[in-house]
Design a protein around this motif. Structure first.
Motif, PDB file in Angstrom:
ATOM      1  N   VAL A   1      77.000  18.037  51.192  1.00 55.20           N
ATOM      2  CA  VAL A   1      78.138  18.726  50.574  1.00 55.20           C
ATOM      3  C   VAL A   1      78.040  18.495  49.074  1.00 55.20           C
ATOM      4  O   VAL A   1      78.390  17.428  48.574  1.00 55.20           O
ATOM      5  N   HIS A   2      77.553  19.517  48.342  1.00 57.69           N
ATOM      6  CA  HIS A   2      77.282  19.343  46.922  1.00 57.69           C
ATOM      7  C   HIS A   2      78.252  20.083  46.014  1.00 57.69           C
ATOM      8  O   HIS A   2      78.458  19.677  44.878  1.00 57.69           O
ATOM      9  N   ARG A   3      78.858  21.158  46.477  1.00 56.36           N
ATOM     10  CA  ARG A   3      79.792  21.899  45.634  1.00 56.36           C
ATOM     11  C   ARG A   3      81.093  21.126  45.480  1.00 56.36           C
ATOM     12  O   ARG A   3      81.601  20.544  46.437  1.00 56.36           O
ATOM     13  N   HIS A   4      81.620  21.134  44.263  1.00 59.06           N
ATOM     14  CA  HIS A   4      82.825  20.351  44.020  1.00 59.06           C
ATOM     15  C   HIS A   4      84.038  20.912  44.750  1.00 59.06           C
ATOM     16  O   HIS A   4      84.951  20.178  45.104  1.00 59.06           O
ATOM     17  N   CYS A   5      84.054  22.203  45.043  1.00 59.35           N
ATOM     18  CA  CYS A   5      85.187  22.768  45.784  1.00 59.35           C
ATOM     19  C   CYS A   5      85.179  22.275  47.226  1.00 59.35           C
ATOM     20  O   CYS A   5      86.234  21.948  47.789  1.00 59.35           O
ATOM     21  N   CYS A   6      84.018  22.175  47.827  1.00 64.28           N
ATOM     22  CA  CYS A   6      83.904  21.679  49.200  1.00 64.28           C
ATOM     23  C   CYS A   6      84.208  20.188  49.265  1.00 64.28           C
ATOM     24  O   CYS A   6      84.865  19.718  50.197  1.00 64.28           O
ATOM     25  N   ARG A   7      83.752  19.461  48.279  1.00 64.48           N
ATOM     26  CA  ARG A   7      84.023  18.028  48.220  1.00 64.48           C
ATOM     27  C   ARG A   7      85.521  17.777  48.082  1.00 64.48           C
ATOM     28  O   ARG A   7      86.074  16.871  48.701  1.00 64.48           O
ATOM     29  N   ARG A   8      86.185  18.608  47.299  1.00 67.18           N
ATOM     30  CA  ARG A   8      87.629  18.501  47.126  1.00 67.18           C
ATOM     31  C   ARG A   8      88.350  18.710  48.451  1.00 67.18           C
ATOM     32  O   ARG A   8      89.296  17.996  48.778  1.00 67.18           O
ATOM     33  N   MET A   9      87.890  19.700  49.216  1.00 66.01           N
ATOM     34  CA  MET A   9      88.526  19.992  50.507  1.00 66.01           C
ATOM     35  C   MET A   9      88.448  18.793  51.449  1.00 66.01           C
ATOM     36  O   MET A   9      89.411  18.491  52.148  1.00 66.01           O
ATOM     37  N   ILE A  10      87.325  18.111  51.458  1.00 63.93           N
ATOM     38  CA  ILE A  10      87.140  16.991  52.382  1.00 63.93           C
ATOM     39  C   ILE A  10      87.848  15.741  51.882  1.00 63.93           C
ATOM     40  O   ILE A  10      88.555  15.068  52.642  1.00 63.93           O
ATOM     41  N   VAL A  11      87.682  15.423  50.605  1.00 64.84           N
ATOM     42  CA  VAL A  11      88.241  14.183  50.076  1.00 64.84           C
ATOM     43  C   VAL A  11      89.767  14.215  50.036  1.00 64.84           C
ATOM     44  O   VAL A  11      90.432  13.216  50.316  1.00 64.84           O
ATOM     45  N   SER A  12      90.347  15.351  49.726  1.00 60.60           N
ATOM     46  CA  SER A  12      91.805  15.414  49.560  1.00 60.60           C
ATOM     47  C   SER A  12      92.553  15.725  50.848  1.00 60.60           C
ATOM     48  O   SER A  12      93.780  15.790  50.841  1.00 60.60           O
ATOM     49  N   HIS A  13      91.853  15.893  51.967  1.00 65.85           N
ATOM     50  CA  HIS A  13      92.515  16.250  53.217  1.00 65.85           C
ATOM     51  C   HIS A  13      93.221  15.046  53.837  1.00 65.85           C
ATOM     52  O   HIS A  13      92.681  13.944  53.883  1.00 65.85           O
ATOM     53  N   LYS A  14      94.433  15.273  54.300  1.00 63.76           N
ATOM     54  CA  LYS A  14      95.202  14.249  55.016  1.00 63.76           C
ATOM     55  C   LYS A  14      95.443  14.767  56.427  1.00 63.76           C
ATOM     56  O   LYS A  14      96.057  15.818  56.614  1.00 63.76           O
ATOM     57  N   ASP A  15      94.955  14.064  57.422  1.00 65.43           N
ATOM     58  CA  ASP A  15      95.043  14.513  58.805  1.00 65.43           C
ATOM     59  C   ASP A  15      96.437  14.233  59.361  1.00 65.43           C
ATOM     60  O   ASP A  15      96.808  13.082  59.583  1.00 65.43           O
ATOM     61  N   LEU A  16      97.224  15.271  59.565  1.00 65.76           N
ATOM     62  CA  LEU A  16      98.600  15.132  60.030  1.00 65.76           C
ATOM     63  C   LEU A  16      98.833  15.702  61.424  1.00 65.76           C
ATOM     64  O   LEU A  16      99.975  15.880  61.835  1.00 65.76           O
ATOM     65  N   VAL A  17      97.788  15.989  62.160  1.00 63.56           N
ATOM     66  CA  VAL A  17      97.948  16.626  63.461  1.00 63.56           C
ATOM     67  C   VAL A  17      98.735  15.741  64.424  1.00 63.56           C
ATOM     68  O   VAL A  17      99.532  16.242  65.227  1.00 63.56           O
ATOM     69  N   ASP A  18      98.584  14.434  64.366  1.00 65.62           N
ATOM     70  CA  ASP A  18      99.334  13.544  65.256  1.00 65.62           C
ATOM     71  C   ASP A  18     100.799  13.472  64.883  1.00 65.62           C
ATOM     72  O   ASP A  18     101.657  13.240  65.742  1.00 65.62           O
ATOM     73  N   VAL A  19     101.115  13.684  63.612  1.00 63.59           N
ATOM     74  CA  VAL A  19     102.499  13.655  63.161  1.00 63.59           C
ATOM     75  C   VAL A  19     103.228  14.940  63.550  1.00 63.59           C
ATOM     76  O   VAL A  19     104.387  14.915  63.956  1.00 63.59           O
ATOM     77  N   VAL A  20     102.563  16.068  63.459  1.00 68.28           N
ATOM     78  CA  VAL A  20     103.183  17.367  63.703  1.00 68.28           C
ATOM     79  C   VAL A  20     103.205  17.732  65.181  1.00 68.28           C
ATOM     80  O   VAL A  20     104.071  18.473  65.624  1.00 68.28           O
ATOM     81  N   ALA A  21     102.283  17.225  65.968  1.00 69.55           N
ATOM     82  CA  ALA A  21     102.135  17.620  67.370  1.00 69.55           C
ATOM     83  C   ALA A  21     103.412  17.458  68.217  1.00 69.55           C
ATOM     84  O   ALA A  21     103.701  18.324  69.035  1.00 69.55           O
ATOM     85  N   PRO A  22     104.197  16.394  68.059  1.00 67.82           N
ATOM     86  CA  PRO A  22     105.397  16.285  68.909  1.00 67.82           C
ATOM     87  C   PRO A  22     106.436  17.377  68.665  1.00 67.82           C
ATOM     88  O   PRO A  22     107.291  17.615  69.513  1.00 67.82           O
ATOM     89  N   TYR A  23     106.399  18.050  67.528  1.00 68.22           N
ATOM     90  CA  TYR A  23     107.416  19.035  67.180  1.00 68.22           C
ATOM     91  C   TYR A  23     107.029  20.459  67.558  1.00 68.22           C
ATOM     92  O   TYR A  23     107.770  21.376  67.276  1.00 68.22           O
ATOM     93  N   GLN A  24     105.892  20.655  68.176  1.00 69.95           N
ATOM     94  CA  GLN A  24     105.478  22.013  68.534  1.00 69.95           C
ATOM     95  C   GLN A  24     105.921  22.392  69.899  1.00 69.95           C
ATOM     96  O   GLN A  24     106.072  21.715  70.794  1.00 69.95           O
TER      97      GLN A  24
END
Length: 63
Positions: A40-63
């Motif tokens: 992963v060499h492009r800075h836009c792709c690196r930004r997507m991975i580094v800045s991601h916060k995985d919230l699927v476990d937090v949101v799942a009970p409310y669906q």
């Protein structure tokens, strides 16, 4: 939420790198070196991975 499959800016596939990135950075490896190893060499792709916060476990009970 879950990591997007593609980069919002350039459209490269980045979702396939998420699991390995998180496991290697939790062990203590440098995120920049991990992204270089994953190809992963492009800075836009690196930004997507580094800045991601995985919230699927937090949101799942409310669906």
């Amino acid at each position: 939420m879950m990591i997007p499959v593609r980069c919002f800016t350039c459209g490269n596939v980045i979702g396939e790198h998420w699991d390995e990135f998180t496991t290697r950075t939790e062990v203590g490896e440098d995120p920049a070196e991990v992204l270089d190893d994953l190809g992963v060499h492009r800075h836009c792709c690196r930004r997507m991975i580094v800045s991601h916060k995985d919230l699927v476990d937090v949101v799942a009970p409310y669906q």
